[in-house]
Design a protein around this motif. Structure first.
Motif, PDB file in Angstrom:
ATOM      1  N   LYS A  82       0.883  -1.116   0.020  1.00 19.09           N
ATOM      2  CA  LYS A  82      -0.078   0.078   0.006  1.00 19.09           C
ATOM      3  C   LYS A  82       0.922   1.103  -0.139  1.00 19.09           C
ATOM      4  O   LYS A  82       0.631   2.095  -0.649  1.00 19.09           O
ATOM      5  CB  LYS A  82      -0.939  -0.251   1.278  1.00 19.09           C
ATOM      6  CG  LYS A  82      -1.683   1.020   1.377  1.00 19.09           C
ATOM      7  CD  LYS A  82      -2.803   1.369   0.458  1.00 19.09           C
ATOM      8  CE  LYS A  82      -3.592   2.338   0.916  1.00 19.09           C
ATOM      9  NZ  LYS A  82      -4.130   3.382  -0.197  1.00 19.09           N
ATOM     10  N   ARG A  83       1.786   1.259   0.835  1.00 18.78           N
ATOM     11  CA  ARG A  83       2.751   2.250   0.769  1.00 18.78           C
ATOM     12  C   ARG A  83       3.460   2.535  -0.591  1.00 18.78           C
ATOM     13  O   ARG A  83       3.528   3.742  -1.058  1.00 18.78           O
ATOM     14  CB  ARG A  83       3.916   2.232   1.925  1.00 18.78           C
ATOM     15  CG  ARG A  83       4.931   3.215   2.180  1.00 18.78           C
ATOM     16  CD  ARG A  83       5.990   3.110   3.188  1.00 18.78           C
ATOM     17  NE  ARG A  83       6.923   2.016   2.719  1.00 18.78           N
ATOM     18  CZ  ARG A  83       7.960   2.154   1.676  1.00 18.78           C
ATOM     19  NH1 ARG A  83       8.244   3.578   1.453  1.00 18.78           N
ATOM     20  NH2 ARG A  83       8.864   1.426   1.491  1.00 18.78           N
ATOM     21  N   VAL A  84       4.038   1.679  -1.168  1.00 18.27           N
ATOM     22  CA  VAL A  84       4.618   1.770  -2.458  1.00 18.27           C
ATOM     23  C   VAL A  84       3.701   2.220  -3.497  1.00 18.27           C
ATOM     24  O   VAL A  84       3.871   2.995  -4.336  1.00 18.27           O
ATOM     25  CB  VAL A  84       5.289   0.193  -2.882  1.00 18.27           C
ATOM     26  CG1 VAL A  84       5.585   0.245  -4.378  1.00 18.27           C
ATOM     27  CG2 VAL A  84       6.465  -0.012  -1.910  1.00 18.27           C
ATOM     28  N   GLU A  85       2.595   1.863  -3.402  1.00 22.84           N
ATOM     29  CA  GLU A  85       1.217   2.167  -4.442  1.00 22.84           C
ATOM     30  C   GLU A  85       0.991   3.697  -4.252  1.00 22.84           C
ATOM     31  O   GLU A  85       0.712   4.529  -5.082  1.00 22.84           O
ATOM     32  CB  GLU A  85       0.092   1.185  -4.022  1.00 22.84           C
ATOM     33  CG  GLU A  85       0.194  -0.173  -4.781  1.00 22.84           C
ATOM     34  CD  GLU A  85      -1.107  -0.690  -4.546  1.00 22.84           C
ATOM     35  OE1 GLU A  85      -2.000  -0.416  -3.494  1.00 22.84           O
ATOM     36  OE2 GLU A  85      -1.180  -2.086  -4.920  1.00 22.84           O
ATOM     37  N   ASP A  86       0.998   4.104  -2.837  1.00 20.13           N
ATOM     38  CA  ASP A  86       0.593   5.553  -2.728  1.00 20.13           C
ATOM     39  C   ASP A  86       2.025   6.321  -3.144  1.00 20.13           C
ATOM     40  O   ASP A  86       1.721   7.424  -3.624  1.00 20.13           O
ATOM     41  CB  ASP A  86       0.794   6.010  -1.005  1.00 20.13           C
ATOM     42  CG  ASP A  86      -0.438   5.280  -0.621  1.00 20.13           C
ATOM     43  OD1 ASP A  86      -1.393   4.893  -1.340  1.00 20.13           O
ATOM     44  OD2 ASP A  86      -0.595   5.087   0.834  1.00 20.13           O
ATOM     45  N   GLN A  87       3.138   5.833  -2.625  1.00 19.14           N
ATOM     46  CA  GLN A  87       4.252   6.669  -3.527  1.00 19.14           C
ATOM     47  C   GLN A  87       4.213   6.576  -5.140  1.00 19.14           C
ATOM     48  O   GLN A  87       4.714   7.755  -5.678  1.00 19.14           O
ATOM     49  CB  GLN A  87       5.574   6.085  -3.087  1.00 19.14           C
ATOM     50  CG  GLN A  87       5.990   6.097  -1.411  1.00 19.14           C
ATOM     51  CD  GLN A  87       7.240   5.534  -1.094  1.00 19.14           C
ATOM     52  OE1 GLN A  87       7.653   4.495  -1.670  1.00 19.14           O
ATOM     53  NE2 GLN A  87       7.787   6.033   0.069  1.00 19.14           N
TER      54      GLN A  87
END
Length: 170
Positions: A49-54
């Motif tokens: 999720k963090r990578v997708e947000d970035q």
């Protein structure tokens, strides 16, 4: 989540009551990684999720930068067109100015020729023999007469000369 042992053997994995191990691992006396798989999966999902947000942030930043780049490229193209136009316009004006200068020189030569021709038609000689008038003028004297510059000396700056009083006055 099934533990690794249950998953490999396609056995249903159920957590034992009051234990952090599955019932099958408890029965066999083995260590069970069932709870760690669940926590690892949770960590993995949060990291994803963090990578997708970035990634979304980077795409948005890229969009802004592309928009800015398009604006700057458009401005640069416009400035280059203006520069090219100004150079062409300057060259045209210079050519036109030189052409009109040539025309003016031609008109001046024509006027000089006409003036000389008109003077000759009126009977003015091309050169004057000043000695026939009783004047012995040198080339320097003729040049000084042709130059309308004021002479140096008294009275040249607008001052009045003193008038001398004669002895036989009125």
């Amino acid at each position: 989540m099934p533990c690794s042992w249950c998953f490999k053997r396609t056995v249903p994995c159920r957590m034992a009551a009051s234990s952090s191990r599955c019932a099958e691992c408890v029965r066999r006396g083995r260590s069970c990684d069932g709870s760690s798989v669940a926590s690892a999966l949770t960590k993995l999902m949060s990291e994803q999720k963090r990578v997708e947000d970035q990634e979304a942030d980077a795409e948005e930043e890229l969009f802004v930068l592309q928009t800015q780049l398009q604006t700057v490229v458009g401005r640069l193209a416009r400035l280059r067109r203006q520069k090219r136009f100004l150079k062409e316009r300057g060259s045209e004006l210079l050519r036109r100015g030189l052409q009109s200068l040539d025309e003016l020189e031609g008109e001046l030569e024509s006027l000089e020729t006409n003036a000389t021709t008109d003077a000759h038609s009126l009977g003015v000689p091309a050169s004057v023999d000043w000695s026939s008038f009783g004047l012995d003028l040198s080339e320097a004297d003729l040049a000084a007469l042709a130059d309308p510059a004021p002479l140096d000396g008294p009275g040249s700056s607008g001052e009045t000369l003193p008038v001398s009083q004669g002895s036989g006055g009125s």
